[in-house]
Design a protein around this motif. Sequence first.
Motif, short mmCIF file in Angstrom:
data_model
loop_
_atom_site.label_atom_id
_atom_site.label_comp_id
_atom_site.label_asym_id
_atom_site.label_seq_id
_atom_site.Cartn_x
_atom_site.Cartn_y
_atom_site.Cartn_z
N ASP A 97 -3.67 -78.85 -69.31
CA ASP A 97 -4.54 -78.50 -70.44
C ASP A 97 -5.50 -77.38 -70.05
OD1 ASP A 97 -3.39 -80.45 -72.03
OD2 ASP A 97 -4.98 -81.92 -71.70
N TRP A 98 -6.12 -77.51 -68.87
CA TRP A 98 -7.07 -76.50 -68.42
C TRP A 98 -6.38 -75.16 -68.21
CZ3 TRP A 98 -7.43 -73.41 -64.12
CH2 TRP A 98 -8.64 -72.72 -63.95
N ALA A 99 -5.22 -75.18 -67.56
CA ALA A 99 -4.50 -73.93 -67.31
C ALA A 99 -4.09 -73.25 -68.61
CB ALA A 99 -3.28 -74.20 -66.43
N GLN A 100 -3.72 -74.04 -69.59
CA GLN A 100 -3.35 -73.47 -70.88
C GLN A 100 -4.58 -72.92 -71.61
OE1 GLN A 100 -1.25 -76.90 -72.43
NE2 GLN A 100 0.72 -75.88 -72.17
N ALA A 101 -5.71 -73.56 -71.44
CA ALA A 101 -6.94 -73.09 -72.10
C ALA A 101 -7.36 -71.73 -71.56
CB ALA A 101 -8.06 -74.11 -71.92
N VAL A 102 -7.17 -71.50 -70.26
CA VAL A 102 -7.55 -70.21 -69.69
C VAL A 102 -6.41 -69.19 -69.75
CG1 VAL A 102 -9.33 -71.19 -68.20
CG2 VAL A 102 -7.01 -70.92 -67.31
N ASN A 103 -5.24 -69.64 -70.20
CA ASN A 103 -4.09 -68.74 -70.40
C ASN A 103 -3.48 -68.99 -71.77
OD1 ASN A 103 -3.42 -67.47 -67.54
ND2 ASN A 103 -3.94 -69.62 -67.18
N PRO A 104 -4.24 -68.69 -72.82
CA PRO A 104 -3.77 -69.04 -74.17
C PRO A 104 -2.49 -68.33 -74.58
CG PRO A 104 -5.71 -67.61 -74.27
CD PRO A 104 -5.56 -68.03 -72.84
N ASP A 105 -2.14 -67.23 -73.90
CA ASP A 105 -0.92 -66.50 -74.26
C ASP A 105 0.31 -67.00 -73.49
OD1 ASP A 105 -2.24 -64.69 -76.04
OD2 ASP A 105 -3.06 -63.68 -74.29
N ALA A 106 0.11 -67.89 -72.54
CA ALA A 106 1.24 -68.40 -71.77
C ALA A 106 2.10 -69.30 -72.66
CB ALA A 106 0.75 -69.18 -70.56
N ARG A 107 3.38 -69.03 -72.67
CA ARG A 107 4.29 -69.80 -73.53
C ARG A 107 5.04 -70.88 -72.76
NH1 ARG A 107 4.34 -64.74 -74.74
NH2 ARG A 107 6.14 -64.25 -73.43
N THR A 108 5.16 -70.70 -71.45
CA THR A 108 5.95 -71.66 -70.68
C THR A 108 5.21 -72.07 -69.42
OG1 THR A 108 7.10 -69.92 -69.45
CG2 THR A 108 8.13 -70.67 -71.50
N CYS A 109 5.72 -73.13 -68.80
CA CYS A 109 5.12 -73.67 -67.60
C CYS A 109 6.21 -74.22 -66.69
CB CYS A 109 4.14 -74.79 -67.97
SG CYS A 109 3.46 -75.69 -66.56
N TRP A 110 5.97 -74.12 -65.40
CA TRP A 110 6.80 -74.78 -64.40
C TRP A 110 5.93 -75.78 -63.65
CZ3 TRP A 110 11.80 -73.74 -61.98
CH2 TRP A 110 12.64 -72.93 -62.78
N ILE A 111 6.55 -76.88 -63.24
CA ILE A 111 5.84 -77.89 -62.47
C ILE A 111 6.57 -78.09 -61.14
CG2 ILE A 111 7.06 -79.92 -63.39
CD1 ILE A 111 3.33 -79.92 -63.23
N ALA A 112 5.80 -78.15 -60.06
CA ALA A 112 6.38 -78.43 -58.75
C ALA A 112 5.60 -79.58 -58.13
CB ALA A 112 6.31 -77.20 -57.85
N GLY A 113 6.31 -80.51 -57.51
CA GLY A 113 5.64 -81.64 -56.90
C GLY A 113 6.29 -82.02 -55.58
N VAL A 114 5.47 -82.57 -54.70
CA VAL A 114 5.94 -82.98 -53.38
C VAL A 114 5.77 -84.49 -53.23
CG1 VAL A 114 5.70 -82.63 -50.89
CG2 VAL A 114 5.18 -80.75 -52.47
N SER A 115 6.88 -85.20 -53.00
CA SER A 115 6.90 -86.64 -52.79
C SER A 115 6.25 -87.36 -53.99
CB SER A 115 6.23 -86.98 -51.46
OG SER A 115 6.47 -88.31 -51.09
#
Length: 219
Positions: free
Chosen positions: A90-108
């Motif tokens: 939510d925070w990342a989208q609020a500071v990047n309102p023009d971003a249309r897509t997202c990737w998620i990476a996680g470890v374990s």
Amino acid sequence: MPEVTFTGPAGRIEGRYQPAKQKGAPIGIVLHPHPQFGGTMNNQIVYNLFYGFVNRGFSALRFNFRGVGRSQGSFDHGPGELSDAAAALDWAQAVNPDARTCWIAGVSFGAWIGMQLLMRRPEIEGFISIAAPANRFDFTFLAPCPSSGLFVHGSEDRVAPQKEVMAVIEKVKTQRGIQLEHQIVEGANHFFDGKVEELMTTVDTYLDKRLGKREEQAA
């Protein structure tokens, strides 16, 4: 790389954020390993994944789950950490309102949280799950898996054996239009000790295939 804080369900969350130079760039969020076993946003794999996104022109964010570092709250065995990850997006989208897509990476542990977030947020178009502990946490919610992505395991992982996640992949990879890849880093343990470079080569090769080579991204 600026330090950031944003509000999560349990209070302040501490993170590191690198904005993209280009407007409308995708968002990349990286989730760290288990908080009760020393996992933090400064884990070497998390750090490398973060800069992997940065170098591809993403707006990248990594953060400490509740109770880790300067993030407020206490460990919640998954539900609270999923809420933290949702707050981070939510925070990342609020500071990047023009971003249309997202990737998620996680470890374990972070891979388990990331895959749950993937199920809830349709804007997540790709994922990278490193050493997903399918033997310790329930991954059956991935039916069907809504986005294509990459699972990577070490051949010598005794904490989260690859055969467990293979069973998960076999169940969900039949979804039309969704491709789940599974790569093995030979000789690597659960923490990829001495094998982080090989791990990142595997991840970069996959991202080149999905997103184009980094030189093309920057052009």
